[in-house]
Structure formats: C-alpha cells, structure tokens
Write a protein that holds these residues in place. Sequence first.
Motif, PDB file in Angstrom:
ATOM      1  N   ILE A 279       1.326   6.614  -6.956  1.00 59.39           N
ATOM      2  CA  ILE A 279       0.435   7.544  -7.328  1.00 59.39           C
ATOM      3  C   ILE A 279       0.857   8.945  -7.145  1.00 59.39           C
ATOM      4  O   ILE A 279       0.757   9.818  -7.863  1.00 59.39           O
TER       5      ILE A 279
ATOM      6  N   GLN B 117      -7.193   6.092 -11.699  1.00 54.09           N
ATOM      7  CA  GLN B 117      -8.278   5.444 -11.061  1.00 54.09           C
ATOM      8  C   GLN B 117      -7.627   4.443 -10.190  1.00 54.09           C
ATOM      9  O   GLN B 117      -6.506   3.970 -10.211  1.00 54.09           O
ATOM     10  N   PRO B 118      -8.084   4.285  -9.218  1.00 57.03           N
ATOM     11  CA  PRO B 118      -7.671   3.149  -8.173  1.00 57.03           C
ATOM     12  C   PRO B 118      -8.167   1.701  -8.347  1.00 57.03           C
ATOM     13  O   PRO B 118      -8.979   1.663  -9.154  1.00 57.03           O
TER      14      PRO B 118
ATOM     15  N   VAL C  78       0.820  -0.463 -10.516  1.00 54.68           N
ATOM     16  CA  VAL C  78      -0.427  -0.779  -9.681  1.00 54.68           C
ATOM     17  C   VAL C  78       0.416  -2.137  -9.044  1.00 54.68           C
ATOM     18  O   VAL C  78       1.191  -2.913  -9.050  1.00 54.68           O
TER      19      VAL C  78
ATOM     20  N   GLN D  59       2.172   1.681  -3.198  1.00 53.81           N
ATOM     21  CA  GLN D  59       1.150   2.158  -4.252  1.00 53.81           C
ATOM     22  C   GLN D  59       0.765   3.779  -4.060  1.00 53.81           C
ATOM     23  O   GLN D  59       0.603   4.344  -4.975  1.00 53.81           O
TER      24      GLN D  59
ATOM     25  N   HIS E   2     -11.273  -3.056  -4.631  1.00 54.03           N
ATOM     26  CA  HIS E   2     -10.889  -3.832  -3.579  1.00 54.03           C
ATOM     27  C   HIS E   2     -11.097  -5.253  -3.386  1.00 54.03           C
ATOM     28  O   HIS E   2     -12.423  -5.329  -4.271  1.00 54.03           O
TER      29      HIS E   2
ATOM     30  N   VAL F  94      -7.183   0.483 -15.786  1.00 55.59           N
ATOM     31  CA  VAL F  94      -6.581   1.597 -15.346  1.00 55.59           C
ATOM     32  C   VAL F  94      -5.625   2.003 -16.205  1.00 55.59           C
ATOM     33  O   VAL F  94      -5.657   3.408 -16.534  1.00 55.59           O
TER      34      VAL F  94
ATOM     35  N   GLU G 172       0.716  -1.188  -0.060  1.00 55.34           N
ATOM     36  CA  GLU G 172      -0.036  -0.112  -0.044  1.00 55.34           C
ATOM     37  C   GLU G 172       0.833   1.122   0.110  1.00 55.34           C
ATOM     38  O   GLU G 172       0.617   2.012  -0.663  1.00 55.34           O
TER      39      GLU G 172
END
Lengths: 483, 417
Positions: free
Chosen positions: A60, A437-438, A81, A56, A441, A392, A53
């Motif tokens: 970004i 875009q994320p 990603v 990530q 989940h 993405v 995370e």
Amino acid sequence: MNFRIAYIIARDEWRYWLRSRLSVAALVAASILIVAALISTITQVQTERTTRENFQAEAINTFESQPARHPHRMIHYGHYVFRTPAPLSVIDLGVDAAAGTVMFLEGHRQNSAVFTPNYSSANAGQLAELSPAFAYQVLTPLLLIILGFASISRERESATETLLYSISVAPLELWMGKIIALSGAALMSLLPLSLGLGLAISAGEHAGVAAYMLSGYALYLLTWVFIITAVSSSCQASSTALTLLLAGWIFFCIVISPVASGIASTGGAYEGKVVSDIAVQQALRGSGDGHNEADPAFDQFKMQLLQQYNVESIESLPINIRGMISKNAEEKQTQILNRFSDRRMEAARTQSRIVYWFGLLSPALALKNFSMNVAGTSLSEYQRFQHQAENVRFDFVQRLNNLHAEQLSYSDDINRSKDHQSEQRTRISPVHWKMLQPVAHHEDNEQERVSESLPHFIMLFFWCVFGAIWSVTRATRGAANAA
Amino acid sequence: MLHELRRELNHALKEPALRWLVLIAFSLSTIALLIGALTISHQKDMVLRLEAAVTAERLLTIKDKTDPGDIAYNLFHLTFDPPTDLAFMALGQRNERPWLHRLRMLALEGQIHETNDSNPEILILGQLDFTFFLSVLVPLIIISLLFDIEGRERREGRYELICAASPLGSRVFHIRAAVKSLLLTAAIILPFIAAAISNNLTILAFLSVLGLIFFQIVLWVIFCRIVTCIIPEAVTAALSLVTLWLLLTVLTPIIGKTAVENSLPVPNGGTILLTQRETVNAAWDLPKETTMDAFIHIYPEWKAQATINRPFEWKWYYAFQEMGDQAAQPKSWALYQGMTDRHEAMALVALLSPALFIERAMTELAGTDVLQHLRYVRCARAFHADLRHFYYPYLFNEKAMSENDLAQLPEFEPCAI
C-alpha cells in the motif's frame, strides 16, 4: 439409573488408568503432542501474519508514494493483496498451506493467488501436519481407543462383569460409568483447545463462534467415546475390540480423506485457471482494446457520449474520451472475466461438495469440514478472499479511469507522446493515489462461516446420536451375553 | 519344511481375518492405482486439448499482424511438464506446484509463479495414490496381520503344543508370519503388475518399484516379528506397533520438516513479486538510455540499433521487461536453491522414516518431486529465453514479420528427465 454407582465405576476406571503404564504413557504422549501442536501452530500463524501484514503495508505504501503520473500508468503499475490468516487458524490451518498468499492486481487481467506456503516447504509426506485440528481429528481418537478399548471387555474377560451385575449394578450403570470415565479424558484433552480458542477470541474472534467450534470438537470426541464403548461391550475379547477399533480408526481418520479427494478430483469437473484463461481470451476477442479509442467496438459508446453531452465532436466533450473508453472497456472486460471466474469457483465448490458428502462415512472428515469452515480456513473463505481482491482491483482501476476522464484534457492526452509540456500535464498529483480499499477481515463474516459449517455440525450431531444409540443397545445386549 | 509350509498355508486360508485383510489390501492397491491412472490420463488429456486450443488461438491472434512487437505481446505459448510413464503411481507434487503455464514475451517473473489455482480443499486432503498406499497404509495392514500370531495361540493355550508338535519348535511362527506376509504381498503386487503391463513400464522402473514394495513389506514384517517376540501380550504388542508406525510415519517427518525449514529459510515469494514490479515499472520513468545501456551490456550485438528516438518503441519495451527479470531473478534462484536444499536435507529425515523414504524414492522415480518441478521451471525459462532471442533481431532491425518468419517461431519442447 443410579448416577452415584456410575460415578464410582468411572472413578475406578480412572484409578485403573493411572496404574496402567500403557494408559499413562498414552495420556502423557497425547498431552505433549496436543500442546506442542498448539504452540507450534500459534508461532507459525503469528509469523505468517506478521510477514504478510508487513508486505501488505509495504504494498500500500509503495502504491501511495508513487510520483506524479499518468493515471493509466498506475493501472498497469498495479497493487498487491496478501491473504492474512484468520484468528482461528491457530486451531485449524485448513487450506492455508495449499492456497496462494499473494495476488497481483492490475488492469484488464485477473491473476491467480500465487506462492502457496506449500510451494517452498520441505515435503514430509501427506500426514505431516501438526496442527491442533490434526491432533484432535486423528491423534486424540487413538488416545481414547487406547484408554477405552478394554473398558467393558476387560470386565468380561476377568469375569468381574457378572460379579458387578450380581451386586445389583445395572448394565446401563456400568456402561454409564465407562462413558463418564472416557468422556472425562476427552474433556481433559479439550483444555488446550479451549486455550487456543481463548487466544483467538483475544485476537478478535467472536466468543460465540469459538464456543460453537469447541462444541463441534466435543461432539466428535463424544462420538468416539460412544463408538469405543459400543465395540468394547460387543466383544468377548479385548484384543478383538482393539483390532476392530484400530481398523475403524484407520478407515475414518486415514483412508477416507484421500479417497474422497481422489473421487472428487477425478470427476474432472474442475479444470483450473489455464483452461479458463484460454476461454476468457476467446470470449474477449472483439470486445475492444481499451487503449485504442479508434477501436470500432467503441463506436456506439462514443455516439452515446456525444448525445449525452450534446456536442458534435469528441474534442468538445467536457471529459476525456480516452478515460471514458478505458473505463467502459474495463467494465465490459470485467464482466466477462467474472463470468469465467465465477464458473471456475462454482466448479471448485462442486468438487468440495462431493468431499462434504463423505462426512457421512467418517466423523473425522465431517469434523475436518466443520472445523475448516467455522475457522474461516476453508475453500469458501479463500474464494471470499478472491472476490474481495477482485473488488479491490476493479475499484482502484475504475477510480484511476475516472481520474483519467476527469482530470486530464483530451488534447494533452493525445499530444503527450509528441509534446513534453502536454506530457507533464497528463501526470496527475500523487495525492490521488490514496485510493486503495482494504481487504475485509475474517471476523466480519462469522455469519457465513457459521452457516457454511452448520451442515457439518448436523452430520457430527447425527454421528454422535448414532454412536449413542448403538452404544446403549450394545451395552444392554452385551450384558445379556455375559449373564 | 515343505510340509510345514503347506500346513500353514491351509491354516491361513481358512482364517477369516486374513481373508479380509488380503481383500482390503487388494482393493486399496487397485483403487490407488486407478485413482492415479485416472488423474494422469486427465492431465494428459488436458495438455492435448490445451495445445489444440492454444494453436487455434495463435492463428487468430497473428492474423494480419506483421509488427513483431505487437505479435510478441499478444502471442501466448503453452509450457508444460508432461507426466512420465510412472507418474500414475506417485502423483507427488504435481497438484501442489504448477506444471503448466501460458507464457508470452513479457517479463517472465510476473508469469512463471502463476498457478493453475487448484482447489486447496482437495489438495490438503491428500491423494490416495499407490505411493500413499505403500508408504502409509501397507504398514498398518501388516501390523493387523501379524500382531496376534503368537498371542492368540497363547491365549487359547495352544502355544506350547504347537511348538512341541513342530520340528521347527517356536520357529514355526516365523513360517506362519512368512506365509501370511506372502499372501499379502501377492494381493498388493498383482494389481501393480497389471497396471505395469497396461502402462508399458520399463523393466527398470518395474523392478525399482517392486524393490520398494518388498523393502517396505520386509521392513514392517521384521518390525512386527521383533515387537511381538519382545512383547508376548498381543494387545500391548499391537499398540506398540501402532505407536511405532505413528512415530515413523507422522512424527519423525513433522519434526524433521520443522527442523529443516527453520534451519534453511527461503526468500518469501512476496519479495520476488514486489522487486519485479518495481524494476519493470520504474523503467517507464527512467531515461531510455539507462535501460538500453544495461541491455547492451548483456547483448552487445544490438549496440548499433539501441538508440531510442520515439517515446515508445517495442525494443525498448522488451528490453526493460528483460531488465526487470534480471533484477528479480537472483531472488527466484535463491528460492529455488532453498527448495533444493530443503529437499536434500529431508533425505536425512527419510533415513529415519520409511514412509518418507518410500515417498521420496517413488516420486523421484516418477518425476513428480520438487526437483522435477524445478527442472520444468528451468525448461520453461529456457524456452522464454529462446523466444526473446528469436524476436530480438526482428525488434531491433524493425523488420516486419512474414508468415515464413512466424513459421520459425520456437516451439516448446518438454525437457527430458
């Protein structure tokens, strides 16, 4: 059937375990192993999650904080990603160790997910995986075998079986007592699993999915309880029962998995990415180079644009033809790339489907497939990640192409190599870079996970029913032997 | 003595349990060898097909092209690690770590970590090659064969009688264990001999594997004998042996692995990728002299041609690709060093785990361990360097490439072990 008698027999069985050093040792060792597996997996998943995370967020952040630039430069700058672990991977790590963790996204290409955790891990052999899933699939059945192999055969060896029947205990009551006793142990062993599931729920997993997972594991252990009792009541000697059960355990838990993977992979259906990349290169030939507006592949597209805007020359178009061509080329290319990647993913799924059928030969493999699929650590979930990453990628590349077409004037764009002023004007403001875009989940696709794991759940159910029927028949027939 | 042997042999051959176990061992050994052989022949076949495809692609790619920058940008080369003659016995890490790449002259750090994207579900199930059979399954077969030798006779009340009837006393059971083990050994080795002959194994490789097979069998026969002598009761002995197997095959490696990985951290792959991208992409915005000065520092021979006048020149482009590699490379090497250190540290764990010891020895012999992967990576990196050094004179002298020049292109040669 008198359940009180069955319960008395079960209580007596528990008392017997507590007096036996072997049973106590096995119970203690198994509890330690399951708890250790749970704790170590939770820590491992937490560390991995934080690391990925953070990466990530960094990826970004660096993208969004790039200076003013030509939008096409950002297409080549690209984005990363990272695949984050699903909440239920604290129970079952599934494919995580063997699947790439990070994927580089850029224009005109689809890269593979790279750096699998196994890539740099210390190799400790094929069985060296201490996750709760492994503990339940492989080790807990062994514990149940140790506790239960002699449950009925012992009574037979010491001639207490006939004695019990003579005081009007029905064979099925004896059988039921042993089943209750062994199921009690199985139920106890599920406690750490419930704790782990509780943790996953607090991390965002749906309670229903967690309960479904728990019921799969319960069915599996119950299957073993039936099998063990069946074998124990069909054998005259406990040692024969143990030998048979151990052979069954080796076959179900150790041998079947690598056999299934060997058969699925030597089928040769899945070739991998390098083969596919060459085929892509061949298919792309002649589809046009999006960097080169003079490429004849775009003549028709240019004509179309001129007609659409009702102008004579590309200079008088209200939009920048270079951006439009780049966008058009990306779209065409992506269609071809997706065609090949879909084909590749389908081939991988075919391979996995072969493995899934082997669940009919082993409840352990059926449980493994069930557990992975419901946890969201299966091939399907990995492919969903790949699809999302591709979405993405395509999304930000086309947004940049739109900016290229709409925000940049054509004359600046063609003069930027010669004229410094034009070059400066082709750099657009970094406010536009907030466009990524994320990746969705894992919790959001619980429906897919449940439906993908359902065939395996049914297989487990059949195993359990088969075990129950076999066990009951053996118990009644075995009693006839004893008398 | 000979008489005892013959009697035990006759006795053993009549036993259904032994016949079954020998049959199982023979079938598993054969299946494992077949799966290994099929996998490797599939890989060899793939390399051949890919080589042909890449060559065909090359002809189409370079057609009518003379600009070295353009050619280098578009031309892909296949690098691969061909399986050794012994690889079919120990597939090892070949499926887990890439052994095949399609490289071009762009920054290598963006290419060398690419994978073949194998099906992870297949990978985690493991593979039934001969190494798995020998390291994991053979001990279990031996345990099933030997746990009940004395126990059974005791239960049947014949133990004392047999000891009294034999001139060897209770040592007659050693003979019995030896005879059974020999039959099992034959069942394991026969398929191996057939496979060794059909694959033209060298005598050295053959004897090394044979040595490992004997080592594993003798070790577990000894374990079985010791445990069954200490624990006369068959059931308890069997359970103790299975526990010992679990301890040595599963738990020791797991504990060792956890300890080794915690004490020897490696850089995360993410850092390598992010670093490489930043340096390569930053170069577009840097003054061109900065890149070229750094480049000339390593390649002083191109000093005279290193001035960049136009906004885009291939030599500058490739110079900053290499500079990007230079920035990320230390991290890659740290990763490789970490992998090597972990592999070496696991050697200590292998001393406590016969299964891991066998696996490491087999994969080392077969050239399918992590060290061989790193050897291949070095080999592919060296090829990439050759490629750069081949193109630099054309790029810096801005010389068009003729067909003759292209015929001189470096070809990838797999590095020998």
